[in-house]
Scaffold this motif. Structure first.
Motif, PDB file in Angstrom:
ATOM      1  N   ASN A  23      70.460   4.394   7.661  1.00 55.23           N
ATOM      2  CA  ASN A  23      69.703   5.203   8.626  1.00 55.23           C
ATOM      3  C   ASN A  23      69.967   4.762  10.065  1.00 55.23           C
ATOM      4  N   GLY A  25      70.718   4.856  14.065  1.00 58.92           N
ATOM      5  CA  GLY A  25      70.258   5.779  15.086  1.00 58.92           C
ATOM      6  C   GLY A  25      69.862   5.050  16.343  1.00 58.92           C
ATOM      7  N   SER A  28      66.791   2.892  15.383  1.00 58.70           N
ATOM      8  CA  SER A  28      66.971   1.971  14.249  1.00 58.70           C
ATOM      9  C   SER A  28      68.229   1.118  14.363  1.00 58.70           C
ATOM     10  N   GLY A  31      70.614   0.353  11.436  1.00 60.28           N
ATOM     11  CA  GLY A  31      69.823   0.741  10.284  1.00 60.28           C
ATOM     12  C   GLY A  31      68.716  -0.264  10.063  1.00 60.28           C
ATOM     13  N   THR A  32      67.824   0.051   9.148  1.00 56.77           N
ATOM     14  CA  THR A  32      66.722  -0.846   8.816  1.00 56.77           C
ATOM     15  C   THR A  32      67.176  -1.874   7.791  1.00 56.77           C
ATOM     16  N   PRO A  52      63.725   3.527   4.281  1.00 54.30           N
ATOM     17  CA  PRO A  52      63.615   4.970   4.083  1.00 54.30           C
ATOM     18  C   PRO A  52      63.851   5.331   2.623  1.00 54.30           C
ATOM     19  N   ASP A  54      65.806   6.396   0.125  1.00 52.18           N
ATOM     20  CA  ASP A  54      67.218   6.611  -0.201  1.00 52.18           C
ATOM     21  C   ASP A  54      67.464   5.950  -1.552  1.00 52.18           C
ATOM     22  N   HIS A  57      70.083   3.107  -2.059  1.00 53.19           N
ATOM     23  CA  HIS A  57      69.606   1.887  -1.402  1.00 53.19           C
ATOM     24  C   HIS A  57      68.596   1.166  -2.285  1.00 53.19           C
ATOM     25  N   ASP A  78      60.557   4.313   8.569  1.00 50.15           N
ATOM     26  CA  ASP A  78      61.843   3.708   8.204  1.00 50.15           C
ATOM     27  C   ASP A  78      61.657   2.374   7.487  1.00 50.15           C
TER      28      ASP A  78
END
Length: 263
Positions: A23, A25, A28, A31-32, A52, A54, A57, A78
């Motif tokens: 994720n 962005g 983020s 990603g996280t 998130p 997913d 993941h 997130d």
């Protein structure tokens, strides 16, 4: 060098590993990070912030060890969106400071000491980014210990205060609490791990004070009753439009701090 773009589970410290959620962005970063905590040879694993929703993941996290507990650093999606599904997948309880994000587990309390997966995990309430933000201190993780800081301290850039839920007065108090932990390794939810928590905290505090000075100067130009948008136009003029809403949240928190005092 830890491969930030890789979604494999990789080692971060003696007692932690992480998997980067897909994720990326402006807010983020790469990603996280979902962290896995366990002592060498321990049968179980603690997962912090499943991230998130997913499925690949979560499946990879579940395959990385028998999950006995799921912990949440704060309420943002997130970090929490996957928690109900991950609890279903693993059978492990989810614990957070906010009861709304607990699933089969009790709310976390400030100062609580958790023993799980062969590791001592100390809960530290650190409101400011959000009212329910907590950090997890692992005092036995290497010679200086480590702290999973969620979004309270990031691996790059600075933290957004999710005003009015998060306030600058609370955030300054949380920075003081974290600085007292000394030179522990910083394990943030976004961005790379950092050395020496205490020095990072001092840099964060200096940055906040610099921003307050800029806001005071903007108010001197615009008038004491100037609004968030006008102040942000001066103080955050060069900010990327993608993060402009976050900048305005920070201005709102700064104005509240200056006009009302810490709250």
């Amino acid at each position: 060098m830890i491969p930030e773009q890789s979604h494999a589970v990789v080692r971060s410290t003696e007692l932690t590993r992480f998997r980067l959620a897909p994720n990326p962005g402006p807010m983020s970063l790469q990603g996280t990070r979902s962290y896995l905590i366990s002592a060498p040879g321990a049968a179980g694993t603690v997962v912090v912030d499943p991230g998130p929703l997913d499925e690949p993941h979560l499946q990879d996290l579940a395959r990385s060890g028998a999950v006995e507990l799921i912990l949440i650093t704060h309420r943002h999606a997130d970090h929490t969106a996957a928690a109900p599904r991950f609890a279903e997948l693993t059978g492990a309880p989810v614990r957070a400071a906010d009861p709304a994000h607990c699933h089969g587990g009790s709310p976390l309390s400030d100062g609580e000491v958790i023993h799980a997966a062969g590791v001592e995990i100390r809960v530290l309430a650190t409101p400011g980014h959000t009212s329910d933000s907590v950090c997890f201190h692992l005092p036995d993780d290497g010679p200086r210990g480590s702290v999973l800081t969620g979004d309270t301290i990031l691996g790059a850039g600075t933290t957004v205060l999710d005003y009015p839920d998060g306030t600058l007065g609370h955030y300054f108090a949380s920075l003081d609490r974290l600085e007292a932990l000394g030179s522990a390794t910083v394990l943030p939810a976004h961005g790379p791990m950092l050395p020496a928590l205490d020095s990072i905290v001092r840099a964060y505090r200096d940055h906040r004070q610099e921003r307050l000075t800029q806001v005071r100067a903007a108010l001197a130009d615009l008038g004491g009753d100037a609004g968030v948008v006008d102040v942000a136009d001066l103080v955050y003029a060069a900010v990327d439009p993608a993060v402009r809403p976050a900048a305005e949240l920070s201005v709102a928190a700064q104005l509240q701090f200056l006009r009302s005092g810490p709250a």
